[in-house]
Write an enzyme that holds these catalytic residues in place. Sequence first.
Site, mmCIF file in Angstrom:
data_model
loop_
_atom_site.group_PDB
_atom_site.id
_atom_site.type_symbol
_atom_site.label_atom_id
_atom_site.label_comp_id
_atom_site.label_asym_id
_atom_site.label_seq_id
_atom_site.Cartn_x
_atom_site.Cartn_y
_atom_site.Cartn_z
ATOM 1 N N ALA A 66 0.872 -1.174 0.000
ATOM 2 C CA ALA A 66 0.000 0.000 0.000
ATOM 3 C C ALA A 66 0.907 1.221 0.000
ATOM 4 O O ALA A 66 2.067 1.156 0.417
ATOM 5 C CB ALA A 66 -0.883 -0.007 1.230
ATOM 6 N N GLY A 109 0.735 -4.952 1.079
ATOM 7 C CA GLY A 109 -0.542 -4.999 0.368
ATOM 8 C C GLY A 109 -0.418 -5.614 -1.017
ATOM 9 O O GLY A 109 -1.398 -6.127 -1.561
ATOM 10 N N GLU A 112 -0.752 -9.155 -0.418
ATOM 11 C CA GLU A 112 -2.153 -9.393 -0.034
ATOM 12 C C GLU A 112 -3.086 -9.342 -1.245
ATOM 13 O O GLU A 112 -4.021 -10.124 -1.355
ATOM 14 C CB GLU A 112 -2.576 -8.378 1.036
ATOM 15 C CG GLU A 112 -1.878 -8.640 2.362
ATOM 16 C CD GLU A 112 -2.078 -7.526 3.372
ATOM 17 O OE1 GLU A 112 -1.847 -6.340 3.019
ATOM 18 O OE2 GLU A 112 -2.472 -7.820 4.511
ATOM 19 N N GLU A 132 5.463 -5.213 6.874
ATOM 20 C CA GLU A 132 4.821 -4.129 7.631
ATOM 21 C C GLU A 132 5.440 -3.928 9.008
ATOM 22 O O GLU A 132 5.457 -2.818 9.540
ATOM 23 C CB GLU A 132 3.315 -4.418 7.794
ATOM 24 C CG GLU A 132 2.508 -4.287 6.511
ATOM 25 C CD GLU A 132 2.440 -5.576 5.696
ATOM 26 O OE1 GLU A 132 3.265 -6.478 5.915
ATOM 27 O OE2 GLU A 132 1.553 -5.669 4.823
HETATM 28 N N1 DAK Z 1 4.638 3.179 -0.820
HETATM 29 C C1 DAK Z 1 5.022 4.327 -1.406
HETATM 30 N N2 DAK Z 1 6.113 4.448 -2.186
HETATM 31 C C2 DAK Z 1 6.856 3.344 -2.376
HETATM 32 C C3 DAK Z 1 6.531 2.100 -1.792
HETATM 33 C C4 DAK Z 1 5.346 2.031 -0.978
HETATM 34 N N3 DAK Z 1 4.918 0.919 -0.423
HETATM 35 N N4 DAK Z 1 7.462 1.205 -2.157
HETATM 36 C C5 DAK Z 1 8.328 1.852 -2.949
HETATM 37 N N5 DAK Z 1 7.977 3.146 -3.092
HETATM 38 C C6 DAK Z 1 8.650 4.181 -3.864
HETATM 39 C C7 DAK Z 1 9.908 4.656 -3.164
HETATM 40 O O1 DAK Z 1 9.616 5.612 -2.169
HETATM 41 C C8 DAK Z 1 10.684 5.240 -4.322
HETATM 42 O O2 DAK Z 1 10.166 6.481 -4.624
HETATM 43 P P1 DAK Z 1 11.166 7.746 -4.959
HETATM 44 O O3 DAK Z 1 12.014 7.885 -3.776
HETATM 45 O O4 DAK Z 1 11.911 7.296 -6.174
HETATM 46 O O5 DAK Z 1 10.211 8.891 -5.199
HETATM 47 C C9 DAK Z 1 10.330 4.299 -5.466
HETATM 48 O O6 DAK Z 1 9.115 3.656 -5.083
HETATM 49 C C10 DAK Z 1 11.378 3.238 -5.721
HETATM 50 O O7 DAK Z 1 11.636 2.588 -4.493
HETATM 51 P P2 DAK Z 1 13.108 2.347 -3.894
HETATM 52 O O8 DAK Z 1 14.030 3.440 -4.317
HETATM 53 O O9 DAK Z 1 12.954 2.086 -2.443
HETATM 54 O O10 DAK Z 1 13.508 1.001 -4.691
HETATM 55 P P3 DAK Z 1 14.502 -0.143 -4.216
HETATM 56 O O11 DAK Z 1 14.673 -1.018 -5.411
HETATM 57 O O12 DAK Z 1 15.717 0.444 -3.574
HETATM 58 O O13 DAK Z 1 13.726 -0.932 -3.062
HETATM 59 C C11 DAK Z 1 11.773 -2.017 -2.098
HETATM 60 C C12 DAK Z 1 12.567 -1.643 -3.393
HETATM 61 C C13 DAK Z 1 10.479 -2.666 -2.538
HETATM 62 C C14 DAK Z 1 12.587 -3.027 -1.292
HETATM 63 C C15 DAK Z 1 11.548 -0.734 -1.254
HETATM 64 O O14 DAK Z 1 10.980 0.277 -2.104
HETATM 65 C C16 DAK Z 1 10.630 -0.943 -0.085
HETATM 66 O O15 DAK Z 1 11.028 -1.476 0.956
HETATM 67 N N6 DAK Z 1 9.370 -0.485 -0.220
HETATM 68 C C17 DAK Z 1 8.390 -0.542 0.858
HETATM 69 C C18 DAK Z 1 7.878 -1.931 1.031
HETATM 70 C C19 DAK Z 1 6.852 -2.010 2.166
HETATM 71 O O16 DAK Z 1 7.171 -1.658 3.333
HETATM 72 N N7 DAK Z 1 5.620 -2.431 1.877
HETATM 73 C C20 DAK Z 1 4.572 -2.511 2.844
HETATM 74 C C21 DAK Z 1 3.808 -1.190 2.927
HETATM 75 S S1 DAK Z 1 2.542 -1.231 4.135
HETATM 76 C C22 DAK Z 1 -5.151 -2.404 4.498
HETATM 77 C C23 DAK Z 1 -4.789 -2.674 3.197
HETATM 78 C C24 DAK Z 1 -3.446 -2.711 2.853
HETATM 79 C C25 DAK Z 1 -2.467 -2.435 3.777
HETATM 80 C C26 DAK Z 1 -2.831 -2.149 5.072
HETATM 81 C C27 DAK Z 1 -4.186 -2.108 5.452
HETATM 82 N N8 DAK Z 1 -6.558 -2.412 4.984
HETATM 83 C C28 DAK Z 1 -7.529 -3.045 3.959
HETATM 84 C C29 DAK Z 1 -6.923 -2.043 6.208
HETATM 85 C C30 DAK Z 1 -1.094 -2.525 3.351
HETATM 86 C C31 DAK Z 1 -0.060 -1.994 4.012
HETATM 87 C C32 DAK Z 1 1.246 -2.019 3.349
HETATM 88 O O17 DAK Z 1 1.432 -2.572 2.291
#
Ligand code: DAK
Length: 259
Positions: A66, A109, A112, A132
């Site tokens: 997400a 997400g 998911e 997360e």
């Molecule tokens: N959100 C926003 N931006 C994201 C992102 C994300 N989840 N993942 C990546 N990006 C963006 C980065 O900020 C970056 O943007 P700029 O800085 O270039 O503007 C761009 O995508 C490229 O990312 P990286 O530079 O970080 O790329 P790398 O290859 O170095 O790393 C990575 C890739 C996937 C390992 C890294 O980007 C990363 O760790 N991303 C976050 C992964 C994460 O934590 N995902 C979980 C998010 S929490 C719900 C429904 C859904 C959810 C919750 C509740 N309900 C129905 C209640 C879901 C929650 C989540 O998913």
Amino acid sequence: MSDYETIIASREGRVQVIQLNRPKALNALNAKLIAEVLEVCRAADADESVGCILIKGSEKAFAAGADISEMADKDYDHIYGVNPFGEWDKIAATRTPMIAAVSGFALGGGCELAMMCDIIMASTTARFGQPEIKLGIIPGAGGTQRLTQAVGKAKAMDLCLTGRMMDAEEAERAGLVARVVEPETLDEEAMKAAATIAGYSKLSTIIAKDAVGRAQDMGVTEGVQAERRLFAGLFATADQKEGMAAFMEKRAPVWKRDR
Ligand code: DAK
């Protein structure tokens, strides 16, 4: 083709393709994207000419979760009270069979969303995870439940508590992924599977999906009873008559939609 902002929706025969399309953010799933996916899924459910939905991302990411920038400043009252993520559950309620074709990251997400689909096909580059915990939260779109059902407690705990990623091979071994293919063949293989499903009676595939889904929600005894009722119900349909008649007459079936 379509003029959505965050996805590309296209049709190939009876297959509805949804390509997640926020490449700069690794397809991070913002509210707009979820709303657009839901709109296409709903339209597919209402359209007899769509027999399968295929959701895919880019080579680098199915979806990295997400959109964190949309969540960062929210408080409990908003997340629980306003329930801005409510649309996600509606995607999971889609009746048309869904395939996720996963290449690269399927995190949070993203993982998911893939698990809301009925079949996950992965390229060897796929990486699945529920990171997360690293953000001080837990999976919120069914991850703790669907992942545990798919891979068992041991691996689900490992992924949810450490936040590590698993590769496609491990995900297939663990039961999350149905098939792993080479990156260059993912699109083609996923489309082949989707077209196969879409070629059957839509009614039968919806009911098969419903019956298999019961295995997740019920105990075996109750689930088998539900399956028996669904099975019997198919004998009230024209497609069952046609499917069996065609087999005995050694010809291809002509499903109700084509007659
Ligand atoms: N959100 C926003 N931006 C994201 C992102 C994300 N989840 N993942 C990546 N990006 C963006 C980065 O900020 C970056 O943007 P700029 O800085 O270039 O503007 C761009 O995508 C490229 O990312 P990286 O530079 O970080 O790329 P790398 O290859 O170095 O790393 C990575 C890739 C996937 C390992 C890294 O980007 C990363 O760790 N991303 C976050 C992964 C994460 O934590 N995902 C979980 C998010 S929490 C719900 C429904 C859904 C959810 C919750 C509740 N309900 C129905 C209640 C879901 C929650 C989540 O998913």
